[in-house]
Design a protein around this motif. Structure first.
Motif, PDB file in Angstrom:
ATOM      1  N   LEU A 162      48.968  35.211  57.353  1.00  0.00           N
ATOM      2  CA  LEU A 162      47.942  34.944  56.338  1.00  0.00           C
ATOM      3  C   LEU A 162      47.886  33.480  55.940  1.00  0.00           C
ATOM      4  CD1 LEU A 162      48.250  38.066  54.023  1.00  0.00           C
ATOM      5  CD2 LEU A 162      46.748  37.706  55.973  1.00  0.00           C
ATOM      6  N   GLY A 163      48.847  32.692  56.374  1.00  0.00           N
ATOM      7  CA  GLY A 163      48.812  31.267  56.123  1.00  0.00           C
ATOM      8  C   GLY A 163      49.248  30.875  54.723  1.00  0.00           C
ATOM      9  N   GLU A 164      48.804  29.697  54.293  1.00  0.00           N
ATOM     10  CA  GLU A 164      49.270  29.110  53.029  1.00  0.00           C
ATOM     11  C   GLU A 164      48.220  29.094  51.930  1.00  0.00           C
ATOM     12  OE1 GLU A 164      50.643  25.282  54.446  1.00  0.00           O
ATOM     13  OE2 GLU A 164      52.695  26.056  54.419  1.00  0.00           O
ATOM     14  N   ARG A 165      47.048  29.675  52.199  1.00  0.00           N
ATOM     15  CA  ARG A 165      46.001  29.792  51.182  1.00  0.00           C
ATOM     16  C   ARG A 165      45.427  31.203  51.275  1.00  0.00           C
ATOM     17  NH1 ARG A 165      45.241  24.832  53.428  1.00  0.00           N
ATOM     18  NH2 ARG A 165      43.467  25.529  54.665  1.00  0.00           N
ATOM     19  N   ILE A 166      45.942  32.065  50.409  1.00  0.00           N
ATOM     20  CA  ILE A 166      45.632  33.490  50.480  1.00  0.00           C
ATOM     21  C   ILE A 166      44.783  33.906  49.286  1.00  0.00           C
ATOM     22  CG2 ILE A 166      46.622  35.813  50.529  1.00  0.00           C
ATOM     23  CD1 ILE A 166      49.205  34.485  51.674  1.00  0.00           C
ATOM     24  N   VAL A 167      43.668  34.579  49.569  1.00  0.00           N
ATOM     25  CA  VAL A 167      42.855  35.163  48.510  1.00  0.00           C
ATOM     26  C   VAL A 167      43.250  36.629  48.345  1.00  0.00           C
ATOM     27  CG1 VAL A 167      40.898  33.598  48.799  1.00  0.00           C
ATOM     28  CG2 VAL A 167      40.934  35.730  50.049  1.00  0.00           C
ATOM     29  N   VAL A 168      43.328  37.064  47.096  1.00  0.00           N
ATOM     30  CA  VAL A 168      43.632  38.459  46.774  1.00  0.00           C
ATOM     31  C   VAL A 168      42.451  38.992  45.971  1.00  0.00           C
ATOM     32  CG1 VAL A 168      45.237  40.070  45.694  1.00  0.00           C
ATOM     33  CG2 VAL A 168      46.105  37.943  46.710  1.00  0.00           C
ATOM     34  N   LEU A 169      41.766  39.969  46.533  1.00  0.00           N
ATOM     35  CA  LEU A 169      40.587  40.563  45.910  1.00  0.00           C
ATOM     36  C   LEU A 169      40.853  42.016  45.554  1.00  0.00           C
ATOM     37  CD1 LEU A 169      37.728  39.395  48.327  1.00  0.00           C
ATOM     38  CD2 LEU A 169      38.583  38.237  46.291  1.00  0.00           C
ATOM     39  N   GLY A 170      40.023  42.544  44.682  1.00  0.00           N
ATOM     40  CA  GLY A 170      40.085  43.951  44.333  1.00  0.00           C
ATOM     41  C   GLY A 170      39.559  44.185  42.939  1.00  0.00           C
ATOM     42  N   PRO A 171      39.327  45.439  42.589  1.00  0.00           N
ATOM     43  CA  PRO A 171      38.798  45.755  41.271  1.00  0.00           C
ATOM     44  C   PRO A 171      39.824  45.511  40.160  1.00  0.00           C
ATOM     45  CG  PRO A 171      39.244  47.768  42.486  1.00  0.00           C
ATOM     46  CD  PRO A 171      39.485  46.628  43.427  1.00  0.00           C
ATOM     47  N   SER A 172      39.344  45.495  38.942  1.00  0.00           N
ATOM     48  CA  SER A 172      40.204  45.263  37.776  1.00  0.00           C
ATOM     49  C   SER A 172      41.360  46.255  37.718  1.00  0.00           C
ATOM     50  CB  SER A 172      39.383  45.410  36.489  1.00  0.00           C
ATOM     51  OG  SER A 172      38.367  44.453  36.449  1.00  0.00           O
ATOM     52  N   ASN A 173      42.544  45.733  37.430  1.00  0.00           N
ATOM     53  CA  ASN A 173      43.754  46.523  37.224  1.00  0.00           C
ATOM     54  C   ASN A 173      44.266  47.214  38.479  1.00  0.00           C
ATOM     55  OD1 ASN A 173      44.240  46.379  34.143  1.00  0.00           O
ATOM     56  ND2 ASN A 173      42.050  46.725  34.394  1.00  0.00           N
ATOM     57  N   ALA A 174      43.941  46.662  39.640  1.00  0.00           N
ATOM     58  CA  ALA A 174      44.427  47.230  40.897  1.00  0.00           C
ATOM     59  C   ALA A 174      45.793  46.679  41.288  1.00  0.00           C
ATOM     60  CB  ALA A 174      43.428  46.975  42.020  1.00  0.00           C
ATOM     61  N   GLY A 175      46.221  45.578  40.643  1.00  0.00           N
ATOM     62  CA  GLY A 175      47.512  44.986  40.965  1.00  0.00           C
ATOM     63  C   GLY A 175      47.424  43.620  41.609  1.00  0.00           C
ATOM     64  N   LYS A 176      46.269  42.973  41.534  1.00  0.00           N
ATOM     65  CA  LYS A 176      46.072  41.664  42.162  1.00  0.00           C
ATOM     66  C   LYS A 176      46.998  40.597  41.591  1.00  0.00           C
ATOM     67  CE  LYS A 176      41.767  41.242  40.959  1.00  0.00           C
ATOM     68  NZ  LYS A 176      41.601  42.437  40.127  1.00  0.00           N
ATOM     69  N   SER A 177      47.073  40.520  40.270  1.00  0.00           N
ATOM     70  CA  SER A 177      47.872  39.467  39.633  1.00  0.00           C
ATOM     71  C   SER A 177      49.348  39.616  39.947  1.00  0.00           C
ATOM     72  CB  SER A 177      47.674  39.495  38.113  1.00  0.00           C
ATOM     73  OG  SER A 177      46.344  39.209  37.778  1.00  0.00           O
ATOM     74  N   THR A 178      49.850  40.822  39.865  1.00  0.00           N
ATOM     75  CA  THR A 178      51.265  41.071  40.151  1.00  0.00           C
ATOM     76  C   THR A 178      51.581  40.725  41.598  1.00  0.00           C
ATOM     77  OG1 THR A 178      51.302  42.787  38.457  1.00  0.00           O
ATOM     78  CG2 THR A 178      53.092  42.813  40.076  1.00  0.00           C
ATOM     79  N   LEU A 179      50.701  41.118  42.513  1.00  0.00           N
ATOM     80  CA  LEU A 179      50.899  40.787  43.922  1.00  0.00           C
ATOM     81  C   LEU A 179      50.838  39.272  44.136  1.00  0.00           C
ATOM     82  CD1 LEU A 179      51.275  41.566  46.878  1.00  0.00           C
ATOM     83  CD2 LEU A 179      48.778  41.854  47.020  1.00  0.00           C
ATOM     84  N   ALA A 180      49.898  38.612  43.500  1.00  0.00           N
ATOM     85  CA  ALA A 180      49.779  37.153  43.656  1.00  0.00           C
ATOM     86  C   ALA A 180      51.051  36.447  43.195  1.00  0.00           C
ATOM     87  CB  ALA A 180      48.572  36.634  42.884  1.00  0.00           C
ATOM     88  N   ARG A 191      43.789  52.794  37.805  1.00  0.00           N
ATOM     89  CA  ARG A 191      43.433  51.495  37.241  1.00  0.00           C
ATOM     90  C   ARG A 191      43.161  51.597  35.740  1.00  0.00           C
ATOM     91  NH1 ARG A 191      39.051  49.329  38.869  1.00  0.00           N
ATOM     92  NH2 ARG A 191      38.082  51.058  39.939  1.00  0.00           N
ATOM     93  N   PHE A 192      42.555  52.690  35.306  1.00  0.00           N
ATOM     94  CA  PHE A 192      42.324  52.913  33.878  1.00  0.00           C
ATOM     95  C   PHE A 192      43.660  53.074  33.146  1.00  0.00           C
ATOM     96  CE2 PHE A 192      41.445  56.040  30.406  1.00  0.00           C
ATOM     97  CZ  PHE A 192      40.780  55.159  29.563  1.00  0.00           C
ATOM     98  N   TYR A 193      44.588  53.829  33.731  1.00  0.00           N
ATOM     99  CA  TYR A 193      45.918  53.975  33.133  1.00  0.00           C
ATOM    100  C   TYR A 193      46.590  52.613  32.986  1.00  0.00           C
ATOM    101  CZ  TYR A 193      50.916  54.711  32.926  1.00  0.00           C
ATOM    102  OH  TYR A 193      52.240  54.630  32.577  1.00  0.00           O
ATOM    103  N   MET A 218      35.357  47.242  29.019  1.00  0.00           N
ATOM    104  CA  MET A 218      36.313  47.270  30.132  1.00  0.00           C
ATOM    105  C   MET A 218      36.521  48.694  30.641  1.00  0.00           C
ATOM    106  SD  MET A 218      37.430  44.569  31.564  1.00  0.00           S
ATOM    107  CE  MET A 218      38.849  45.184  32.445  1.00  0.00           C
ATOM    108  N   VAL A 219      36.538  49.654  29.742  1.00  0.00           N
ATOM    109  CA  VAL A 219      36.654  51.055  30.168  1.00  0.00           C
ATOM    110  C   VAL A 219      35.489  51.397  31.096  1.00  0.00           C
ATOM    111  CG1 VAL A 219      36.628  53.459  29.384  1.00  0.00           C
ATOM    112  CG2 VAL A 219      37.978  51.742  28.132  1.00  0.00           C
ATOM    113  N   ASP A 220      34.273  51.040  30.681  1.00  0.00           N
ATOM    114  CA  ASP A 220      33.091  51.268  31.510  1.00  0.00           C
ATOM    115  C   ASP A 220      33.198  50.498  32.829  1.00  0.00           C
ATOM    116  OD1 ASP A 220      30.255  52.160  31.939  1.00  0.00           O
ATOM    117  OD2 ASP A 220      29.912  49.992  31.855  1.00  0.00           O
ATOM    118  N   TRP A 221      33.664  49.251  32.761  1.00  0.00           N
ATOM    119  CA  TRP A 221      33.813  48.420  33.959  1.00  0.00           C
ATOM    120  C   TRP A 221      34.752  49.086  34.959  1.00  0.00           C
ATOM    121  CZ3 TRP A 221      31.259  44.602  36.058  1.00  0.00           C
ATOM    122  CH2 TRP A 221      31.865  43.813  37.029  1.00  0.00           C
ATOM    123  N   ILE A 222      35.879  49.583  34.477  1.00  0.00           N
ATOM    124  CA  ILE A 222      36.883  50.185  35.357  1.00  0.00           C
ATOM    125  C   ILE A 222      36.440  51.545  35.888  1.00  0.00           C
ATOM    126  CG2 ILE A 222      39.225  51.161  35.423  1.00  0.00           C
ATOM    127  CD1 ILE A 222      39.927  48.922  33.324  1.00  0.00           C
TER     128      ILE A 222
END
Length: 180
Positions: free
Chosen positions: A12-30, A106-108, A136-140
């Motif tokens: 994946l190299g040295e510049r990795i994008v992490v995408l996904g819906p809200s509360n899927a775990g993107k920040s923790t993975l990053a 994701r809601f949990y 945010m509830v509606d968004w998720i």
């Protein structure tokens, strides 16, 4: 797309994008990836929103300038979506990861972060007051239910080496495979 256990992290190299819906775990993975690779973790929500507010957006030009400066760095793991800025982000990226999960999970996670872990989560906005917001509830639960397919298409068209994790189990397997 190649399964998480079949693609070495180095691909994946040295510049990795992490995408996904809200509360899927993107920040923790990053954060885990950034620590493993010794690169900065960039949380786009921290650029988009003003610190020490109740998630007040920055002016668009300021947000774009912060984003564009960050993607010009040599190495990073950048999490967040903001589709309008994806073309320039993908032009600099060397790899991509899509993280999704069931909308009830994701809601949990949203409830947990707003009611219990208010400031300790990865990617938290400094000084922000996480609180339960019906928007945010509606968004998720409603608005982002089809976003996974949209992000998968964007990643597929990018031609970047990519990994997709569509369940919490797949994400946990990714953590184990890459020793995160």
């Amino acid at each position: 797309m190649i399964g998480a256990t079949m693609l070495p992290l180095a691909r994946l190299g040295e510049r990795i994008v992490v995408l996904g819906p809200s509360n899927a775990g993107k920040s923790t993975l990053a954060v885990a990836l950034a620590k493993k690779l010794a690169v900065p973790a960039v949380h786009l929500d921290q650029f988009h929103f003003v610190p020490h507010t109740d998630w007040q957006p920055r002016p668009e030009a300021e947000f774009t300038a912060l984003h564009d400066a960050a993607i010009m760095q040599e190495r990073w793991v950048m999490e967040g979506n903001y589709s309008r800025l994806m073309p320039q982000r993908f032009a600099r990226a060397t790899g991509a990861i899509l993280v999704t999960s069931h909308h009830w999970l994701r809601f949990y996670r949203y409830l947990k972060r707003t009611l219990i872990n208010r400031s300790s989560r990865a990617g938290h906005l400094e000084g922000a007051k996480d609180s339960l917001k019906w928007e945010m509830v509606d968004w998720i639960l409603i608005q982002t239910r089809g976003s996974s397919a949209k992000y998968a298409t964007i990643i597929g068209k990018s031609g970047l080496p990519a990994v997709e994790c569509h369940t919490a189990k797949a994400l946990n397997e990714l953590y184990r495979a890459w020793e995160l």
